[in-house]
Design an enzyme around this catalytic site. Sequence first.
Site, PDB file in Angstrom:
ATOM      1  N   ASP A  10     -13.314   1.801  14.684  1.00  0.00           N
ATOM      2  CA  ASP A  10     -12.807   0.684  15.050  1.00  0.00           C
ATOM      3  C   ASP A  10     -11.725   0.555  15.960  1.00  0.00           C
ATOM      4  O   ASP A  10     -10.659   0.134  16.050  1.00  0.00           O
ATOM      5  CB  ASP A  10     -12.286  -0.162  13.730  1.00  0.00           C
ATOM      6  CG  ASP A  10     -11.385   0.192  13.120  1.00  0.00           C
ATOM      7  OD1 ASP A  10     -10.918   1.780  13.214  1.00  0.00           O
ATOM      8  OD2 ASP A  10     -10.740  -0.341  12.199  1.00  0.00           O
ATOM      9  N   ASP A  14      -5.387   4.376  17.735  1.00  0.00           N
ATOM     10  CA  ASP A  14      -5.552   5.776  17.462  1.00  0.00           C
ATOM     11  C   ASP A  14      -6.955   6.300  17.373  1.00  0.00           C
ATOM     12  O   ASP A  14      -7.484   7.398  17.363  1.00  0.00           O
ATOM     13  CB  ASP A  14      -4.908   6.123  16.231  1.00  0.00           C
ATOM     14  CG  ASP A  14      -5.268   5.051  14.963  1.00  0.00           C
ATOM     15  OD1 ASP A  14      -5.615   3.962  15.314  1.00  0.00           O
ATOM     16  OD2 ASP A  14      -5.147   5.487  13.730  1.00  0.00           O
ATOM     17  N   ASP A  15      -7.988   5.163  17.160  1.00  0.00           N
ATOM     18  CA  ASP A  15      -9.620   5.653  17.156  1.00  0.00           C
ATOM     19  C   ASP A  15      -9.758   6.131  18.450  1.00  0.00           C
ATOM     20  O   ASP A  15     -10.492   7.135  18.788  1.00  0.00           O
ATOM     21  CB  ASP A  15     -10.199   4.264  16.964  1.00  0.00           C
ATOM     22  CG  ASP A  15      -9.967   3.732  15.610  1.00  0.00           C
ATOM     23  OD1 ASP A  15      -9.091   3.093  15.392  1.00  0.00           O
ATOM     24  OD2 ASP A  15     -10.879   3.785  14.596  1.00  0.00           O
ATOM     25  N   ASN A 159      -0.211   1.541   3.422  1.00  0.00           N
ATOM     26  CA  ASN A 159       0.616   0.843   4.572  1.00  0.00           C
ATOM     27  C   ASN A 159       0.338  -0.484   4.600  1.00  0.00           C
ATOM     28  O   ASN A 159       0.838  -1.281   5.108  1.00  0.00           O
ATOM     29  CB  ASN A 159       0.101   1.654   5.742  1.00  0.00           C
ATOM     30  CG  ASN A 159      -1.305   1.887   6.123  1.00  0.00           C
ATOM     31  OD1 ASN A 159      -1.977   1.193   5.542  1.00  0.00           O
ATOM     32  ND2 ASN A 159      -1.622   2.404   7.272  1.00  0.00           N
ATOM     33  N   GLU A 165      -3.951   1.763   1.603  1.00  0.00           N
ATOM     34  CA  GLU A 165      -4.202   2.253   3.131  1.00  0.00           C
ATOM     35  C   GLU A 165      -5.270   1.319   3.601  1.00  0.00           C
ATOM     36  O   GLU A 165      -6.031   0.895   3.120  1.00  0.00           O
ATOM     37  CB  GLU A 165      -4.393   3.639   3.310  1.00  0.00           C
ATOM     38  CG  GLU A 165      -4.674   3.974   4.687  1.00  0.00           C
ATOM     39  CD  GLU A 165      -5.868   3.608   5.618  1.00  0.00           C
ATOM     40  OE1 GLU A 165      -5.905   3.314   6.610  1.00  0.00           O
ATOM     41  OE2 GLU A 165      -6.900   3.785   4.734  1.00  0.00           O
ATOM     42  N   ASN A 167      -7.625   1.253   6.053  1.00  0.00           N
ATOM     43  CA  ASN A 167      -9.295   1.371   6.171  1.00  0.00           C
ATOM     44  C   ASN A 167      -9.802   1.241   4.680  1.00  0.00           C
ATOM     45  O   ASN A 167     -11.012   0.709   4.569  1.00  0.00           O
ATOM     46  CB  ASN A 167      -9.424   2.692   6.589  1.00  0.00           C
ATOM     47  CG  ASN A 167      -9.272   2.798   7.992  1.00  0.00           C
ATOM     48  OD1 ASN A 167      -9.032   1.884   8.863  1.00  0.00           O
ATOM     49  ND2 ASN A 167      -9.022   4.076   8.588  1.00  0.00           N
ATOM     50  N   HIS A 238      -3.034   8.521  13.169  1.00  0.00           N
ATOM     51  CA  HIS A 238      -3.930   8.729  11.970  1.00  0.00           C
ATOM     52  C   HIS A 238      -5.248   9.512  12.377  1.00  0.00           C
ATOM     53  O   HIS A 238      -5.619  10.260  11.882  1.00  0.00           O
ATOM     54  CB  HIS A 238      -4.174   7.268  11.283  1.00  0.00           C
ATOM     55  CG  HIS A 238      -3.101   6.560  10.869  1.00  0.00           C
ATOM     56  ND1 HIS A 238      -2.143   6.788  10.186  1.00  0.00           N
ATOM     57  CD2 HIS A 238      -2.358   5.570  11.677  1.00  0.00           C
ATOM     58  CE1 HIS A 238      -1.119   6.041   9.908  1.00  0.00           C
ATOM     59  NE2 HIS A 238      -1.211   5.231  10.898  1.00  0.00           N
ATOM     60  N   ASP A 239      -6.034   8.578  13.194  1.00  0.00           N
ATOM     61  CA  ASP A 239      -7.494   8.851  13.426  1.00  0.00           C
ATOM     62  C   ASP A 239      -7.808  10.160  14.022  1.00  0.00           C
ATOM     63  O   ASP A 239      -8.771  10.742  14.003  1.00  0.00           O
ATOM     64  CB  ASP A 239      -8.066   7.692  14.189  1.00  0.00           C
ATOM     65  CG  ASP A 239      -8.020   6.392  13.135  1.00  0.00           C
ATOM     66  OD1 ASP A 239      -7.998   6.599  12.063  1.00  0.00           O
ATOM     67  OD2 ASP A 239      -8.349   5.347  13.843  1.00  0.00           O
TER      68      ASP A 239
HETATM   69  C1  BDR Z   1      -5.776   3.138   9.799  1.00  0.00           C
HETATM   70  O1  BDR Z   1      -5.847   1.764  10.027  1.00  0.00           O
HETATM   71  C2  BDR Z   1      -6.033   1.302  11.569  1.00  0.00           C
HETATM   72  O2  BDR Z   1      -5.325   0.443  11.881  1.00  0.00           O
HETATM   73  C3  BDR Z   1      -6.061   2.758  12.302  1.00  0.00           C
HETATM   74  O3  BDR Z   1      -7.052   2.726  13.237  1.00  0.00           O
HETATM   75  C4  BDR Z   1      -6.474   3.928  11.352  1.00  0.00           C
HETATM   76  O4  BDR Z   1      -7.839   4.280  11.338  1.00  0.00           O
HETATM   77  C5  BDR Z   1      -4.521   3.685   9.376  1.00  0.00           C
HETATM   78  O5  BDR Z   1      -4.230   3.143   8.436  1.00  0.00           O
HETATM   79 CA    CA Z   2      -9.264   3.290  12.688  1.00  0.00          CA
END
Ligand code: BDR
Ligand code: CA
Length: 308
Positions: A10, A14-15, A159, A165, A167, A238-239
């Site tokens: 998505d 970071d993706d 988060n 989290e 996702n 993260h990704d």
């Molecule tokens: C995840 O949430 C998204 O905002 C970022 O792309 C990552 O995949 C981190 O919690």
């Molecule tokens: Ca992501």
Amino acid sequence: MKKKIIIDCDPGHDDAMAILLAASGVSNLQIEAITTVAGNVGVGKNTKNALRICDLSGLHTVPVAMGADRSLIREPLEAAHVHGESGLDGTGLPKEPIKKVADAHAVDVLIEKLLASDGDITLVPIGPLTNIAIAMRKEPLIIPKINEIALMGGGTYGNRTPAAEFNIYADAEAARIVFESGTPIKMFGLDVTHQALATPDKLEELTAIDSPAAAAVADMITFYSGAYKGNFAGAALHDPCPIAYLIDPSIFELKKARVDVETKGEFTYGMTVADFKGRTGRAPNVQFATWLDQEGFWQLFMDALRSY
Ligand code: BDR
Ligand code: CA
């Protein structure tokens, strides 16, 4: 021999960095397809961003297929406060991609690719797990065909909420289907991704690399760091973590755990409840990443950007 992967994503800053790492000159991965899902922003914008990153990274022949536009049950949830209105704010990339989206739904691309494979495709979901869950329900024969799933999601804390989290919280029902599917899962959650922080010295090092990909990543990190100000030493990458693991597993430490996804809790919806000590008496279903060799990670990431 290259490892075959499908990235379900998505983008999202970071993706985008995960795709750039996977497509780089240091990668031993062969990207079979990129599928997109609603998450950081709507699926239309995420798809456009995936295409823009393919243009940047030279992935001209890899199919990009658009997937689910909302979670299975919940109202859509976005993270535009982190990634901006476009999902990829702050970069000087051309607004419109040259590459075109595939003429098939992401779920059908996942099913087709997996059924036609020798069981050698690893799925790398780095957004909500909606597409993967739908594909598993639509064609359960894909489940034994998945080599493994290396995903970004969950953690022993959250988060989006104190417990969850983003996702997993965005589609906990889908996550539950995936975690209960019996597929081998390697999970890169916040416990480890918060060890991959782009501190100011890393940003400076990146800025010195003379490539369009490195310049775009420096812009992404600069924008995306805004969401981390005050609480962290830098933005969390993260990704890229599951991709880095697939390229070089020695950078990470993983522990077996039984992980169940909370779908009913009043305060804990979307929590990944991890049992490391066998308290549930149930067999582990996840290899849970707990530690990251920061030096090794950054060496790999910088080398990847230097390779463009
Ligand atoms: C995840 O949430 C998204 O905002 C970022 O792309 C990552 O995949 C981190 O919690
Ligand atoms: Ca992501």
